[in-house]
Design a protein around this motif. Structure first.
Motif, PDB file in Angstrom:
ATOM      1  N   ALA A  59      -8.836   9.205   5.548  1.00  0.00           N
ATOM      2  CA  ALA A  59      -7.376   9.198   5.502  1.00  0.00           C
ATOM      3  C   ALA A  59      -6.867   8.096   4.581  1.00  0.00           C
ATOM      4  O   ALA A  59      -5.894   8.279   3.843  1.00  0.00           O
ATOM      5  N   LEU A  60      -7.567   6.947   4.620  1.00  0.00           N
ATOM      6  CA  LEU A  60      -7.160   5.847   3.751  1.00  0.00           C
ATOM      7  C   LEU A  60      -7.411   6.193   2.289  1.00  0.00           C
ATOM      8  O   LEU A  60      -6.588   5.923   1.421  1.00  0.00           O
ATOM      9  N   LYS A  61      -8.579   6.808   2.032  1.00  0.00           N
ATOM     10  CA  LYS A  61      -8.906   7.162   0.660  1.00  0.00           C
ATOM     11  C   LYS A  61      -7.970   8.236   0.117  1.00  0.00           C
ATOM     12  O   LYS A  61      -7.604   8.232  -1.052  1.00  0.00           O
ATOM     13  N   ASP A  62      -7.604   9.157   0.972  1.00  0.00           N
ATOM     14  CA  ASP A  62      -6.765  10.273   0.523  1.00  0.00           C
ATOM     15  C   ASP A  62      -5.281  10.025   0.742  1.00  0.00           C
ATOM     16  O   ASP A  62      -4.456  10.901   0.506  1.00  0.00           O
ATOM     17  N   LYS A  63      -4.984   8.823   1.239  1.00  0.00           N
ATOM     18  CA  LYS A  63      -3.595   8.555   1.632  1.00  0.00           C
ATOM     19  C   LYS A  63      -2.656   8.651   0.437  1.00  0.00           C
ATOM     20  O   LYS A  63      -2.798   7.944  -0.532  1.00  0.00           O
ATOM     21  N   LYS A  64      -1.685   9.553   0.528  1.00  0.00           N
ATOM     22  CA  LYS A  64      -0.712   9.711  -0.538  1.00  0.00           C
ATOM     23  C   LYS A  64       0.685   9.852   0.055  1.00  0.00           C
ATOM     24  O   LYS A  64       1.527  10.568  -0.447  1.00  0.00           O
ATOM     25  N   ASP A  65       0.874   9.181   1.211  1.00  0.00           N
ATOM     26  CA  ASP A  65       2.185   9.227   1.850  1.00  0.00           C
ATOM     27  C   ASP A  65       3.242   8.610   0.936  1.00  0.00           C
ATOM     28  O   ASP A  65       4.375   9.062   0.887  1.00  0.00           O
ATOM     29  N   PHE A  66       2.831   7.557   0.231  1.00  0.00           N
ATOM     30  CA  PHE A  66       3.746   6.874  -0.680  1.00  0.00           C
ATOM     31  C   PHE A  66       3.058   6.691  -2.023  1.00  0.00           C
ATOM     32  O   PHE A  66       1.918   6.242  -2.092  1.00  0.00           O
ATOM     33  N   MET A  67       3.760   7.052  -3.087  1.00  0.00           N
ATOM     34  CA  MET A  67       3.240   6.886  -4.447  1.00  0.00           C
ATOM     35  C   MET A  67       4.223   6.039  -5.235  1.00  0.00           C
ATOM     36  O   MET A  67       5.433   6.201  -5.110  1.00  0.00           O
ATOM     37  N   TYR A  68       3.672   5.134  -6.032  1.00  0.00           N
ATOM     38  CA  TYR A  68       4.516   4.223  -6.793  1.00  0.00           C
ATOM     39  C   TYR A  68       3.897   4.057  -8.168  1.00  0.00           C
ATOM     40  O   TYR A  68       2.747   3.633  -8.303  1.00  0.00           O
ATOM     41  N   THR A  69       4.647   4.409  -9.188  1.00  0.00           N
ATOM     42  CA  THR A  69       4.132   4.349 -10.550  1.00  0.00           C
ATOM     43  C   THR A  69       4.822   3.232 -11.323  1.00  0.00           C
ATOM     44  O   THR A  69       6.048   3.095 -11.269  1.00  0.00           O
ATOM     45  N   ASN A  86       5.193  -3.520 -10.968  1.00  0.00           N
ATOM     46  CA  ASN A  86       6.656  -3.572 -10.996  1.00  0.00           C
ATOM     47  C   ASN A  86       7.147  -4.555  -9.939  1.00  0.00           C
ATOM     48  O   ASN A  86       6.751  -5.709  -9.946  1.00  0.00           O
ATOM     49  N   ARG A  87       7.941  -4.139  -8.986  1.00  0.00           N
ATOM     50  CA  ARG A  87       8.532  -5.103  -8.055  1.00  0.00           C
ATOM     51  C   ARG A  87       7.862  -5.126  -6.679  1.00  0.00           C
ATOM     52  O   ARG A  87       8.472  -5.526  -5.685  1.00  0.00           O
ATOM     53  N   VAL A  88       6.601  -4.725  -6.613  1.00  0.00           N
ATOM     54  CA  VAL A  88       5.867  -4.740  -5.347  1.00  0.00           C
ATOM     55  C   VAL A  88       4.568  -5.522  -5.513  1.00  0.00           C
ATOM     56  O   VAL A  88       3.800  -5.293  -6.438  1.00  0.00           O
ATOM     57  N   ASP A  89       4.360  -6.485  -4.611  1.00  0.00           N
ATOM     58  CA  ASP A  89       3.088  -7.202  -4.543  1.00  0.00           C
ATOM     59  C   ASP A  89       2.184  -6.462  -3.559  1.00  0.00           C
ATOM     60  O   ASP A  89       2.429  -6.477  -2.346  1.00  0.00           O
ATOM     61  N   PRO A 138       9.133 -10.412  -4.584  1.00  0.00           N
ATOM     62  CA  PRO A 138       8.851  -8.980  -4.648  1.00  0.00           C
ATOM     63  C   PRO A 138       8.496  -8.392  -3.274  1.00  0.00           C
ATOM     64  O   PRO A 138       8.094  -9.107  -2.373  1.00  0.00           O
ATOM     65  N   PHE A 139       8.654  -7.074  -3.159  1.00  0.00           N
ATOM     66  CA  PHE A 139       8.346  -6.393  -1.913  1.00  0.00           C
ATOM     67  C   PHE A 139       6.848  -6.482  -1.622  1.00  0.00           C
ATOM     68  O   PHE A 139       6.053  -6.855  -2.482  1.00  0.00           O
ATOM     69  N   LYS A 140       6.462  -6.118  -0.384  1.00  0.00           N
ATOM     70  CA  LYS A 140       5.062  -6.194   0.020  1.00  0.00           C
ATOM     71  C   LYS A 140       4.550  -4.806   0.428  1.00  0.00           C
ATOM     72  O   LYS A 140       5.285  -3.998   0.971  1.00  0.00           O
ATOM     73  N   GLY A 141       3.268  -4.574   0.145  1.00  0.00           N
ATOM     74  CA  GLY A 141       2.662  -3.308   0.534  1.00  0.00           C
ATOM     75  C   GLY A 141       1.150  -3.406   0.539  1.00  0.00           C
ATOM     76  O   GLY A 141       0.576  -4.372   0.011  1.00  0.00           O
ATOM     77  N   THR A 142       0.489  -2.427   1.138  1.00  0.00           N
ATOM     78  CA  THR A 142      -0.972  -2.351   1.157  1.00  0.00           C
ATOM     79  C   THR A 142      -1.423  -1.215   0.264  1.00  0.00           C
ATOM     80  O   THR A 142      -0.952  -0.087   0.404  1.00  0.00           O
ATOM     81  N   ILE A 165       9.336  -6.455 -13.230  1.00  0.00           N
ATOM     82  CA  ILE A 165       9.955  -5.229 -13.727  1.00  0.00           C
ATOM     83  C   ILE A 165      10.675  -4.525 -12.585  1.00  0.00           C
ATOM     84  O   ILE A 165      10.085  -4.211 -11.553  1.00  0.00           O
ATOM     85  N   MET A 166      11.951  -4.277 -12.774  1.00  0.00           N
ATOM     86  CA  MET A 166      12.755  -3.621 -11.742  1.00  0.00           C
ATOM     87  C   MET A 166      12.690  -2.104 -11.869  1.00  0.00           C
ATOM     88  O   MET A 166      12.556  -1.386 -10.889  1.00  0.00           O
TER      89      MET A 166
END
Length: 339
Positions: free
Chosen positions: A191-201, A215-218, A259-263, A294-295
């Protein structure tokens, strides 16, 4: 004389055959009971004032019908650790550990064979050397051997197999493969490998101790992170650099800080080693900005790329529109109000 002898022989044969049939019937009955217990009986591991611990759930028995397989009426006091029962429940279990549910019917196996196996189960529970355990279950019963499985007292913990010699009480306990825990782990990793709930380019603009700024996410790397290119080929972290254009597959981002945070679970390289790569890298290294973030970005138009950035190291945070023509190498920077 011959007739008497013949009659005598026939009687002996009948007795012998009858005896064989009785032994065979008894054996079949014993085998059937062993099979019945393995397939249907559940083990009471512990008892309380108004509940019993079966499998990994405490079942309330206040409203349950309690009896025996022979039809006797008994009370909850007759239910003991090691008892073998047929259990009916409401089917509702609270997701605690152990779980909590409600029993509607508790039927104690009270035939001689079941009582013998119950005593053997109780012996294993009292003498197994692995401390606090949970979810004991019958696995195999023969004339001289009993095998049960149980787990350590934790969610998806170690699994053990206990084998008891019913003749001399020799007990052996070994750790065995926990198929459920391993399957769950595989499912989680997949599930982690295939996780595509959120995409950010966006563009990589900074390498962090355990992640990347895109961009604006660490983003912090998940321990199972994978790297690849658009063809699906596997890459390594060192194949990525500041300025690369990538797609990040990630968890929900926190906006409490900037910047925002994410995994980050997976990183896909879309473009690298292009004029745009060098340009984004120059934004972070030229000295014109202390630490640009980058915003937003826009795709190339008429040979010109445009980004909106903010310098997070300046006391007064200004927004800038930066235009770059990769054909001429010219760049313009325009300050705009930060609303």
């Amino acid at each position: 004389m011959f007739k008497k002898i013949n009659i005598f022989i026939i009687i002996i044969l009948l007795i012998t055959l009858t005896g064989c049939n009785l032994n065979k019937t008894t054996l079949v009955g014993s085998l059937n009971m062993n099979e019945e217990l393995v397939n249907s009986a559940r083990i009471i591991q512990d008892t309380g004032e108004s509940n019993i611990l079966v499998d990994s759930t405490y079942y309330s028995i206040d409203k349950a019908v309690i009896g025996t397989t022979s039809g006797k009426k008994i009370s909850s006091k007759d239910l003991q650790p090691g008892s073998l029962i047929n259990l009916k429940t409401t089917g509702v279990i609270m997701t605690s550990f152990p779980g909590q549910g409600e029993a509607t019917r508790v039927i104690l196996y009270d035939d001689k064979r079941s009582q013998e196996i119950s005593e053997a189960v109780r012996y294993i529970l009292e003498h197994q050397p692995n401390g606090k355990i949970i979810s004991p279950s019958l696995q195999k019963i023969t004339d001289d051997k009993l095998i049960i499985h149980f787990f350590e007292w934790t969610i998806n913990g170690k699994k053990y197999e206990a084998t008891l010699n019913l003749k001399n009480k020799d007990l052996k306990v070994i750790e065995i493969k926990n198929e459920f825990a391993e399957k769950l782990k595989e499912q989680q990793e997949k599930a982690l490998k295939d996780k595509k709930d959120f995409m950010y380019t966006g563009y990589i603009t900074k390498v962090l101790p355990n992640g990347l700024r895109i961009n604006r996410v660490d983003f912090t790397f998940d321990k199972s992170i994978t790297f690849k290119n658009q063809k699906g080929e596997t890459l390594k972290l060192e194949n990525f650099q500041v300025g690369d254009f990538v797609t990040a597959y990630h968890s929900h981002t926190s906006t409490e800080t900037f910047p925002f945070k994410g995994t980050l679970y997976q990183l896909e390289q879309l473009m690298n080693n292009t004029p745009s790569t060098d340009w984004i890298k120059s934004l972070t290294e030229s000295g014109q900005f202390i630490e640009p973030v980058i915003m937003d970005f826009w795709q190339e138009k008429d040979g010109t790329k445009t980004v909106k950035i903010i310098d997070i190291k300046k006391t007064k945070k200004f927004l800038y529109i930066v235009n770059y023509n990769h054909k001429t190498g010219k760049q313009t920077v325009k300050e705009i109000p930060n609303k």
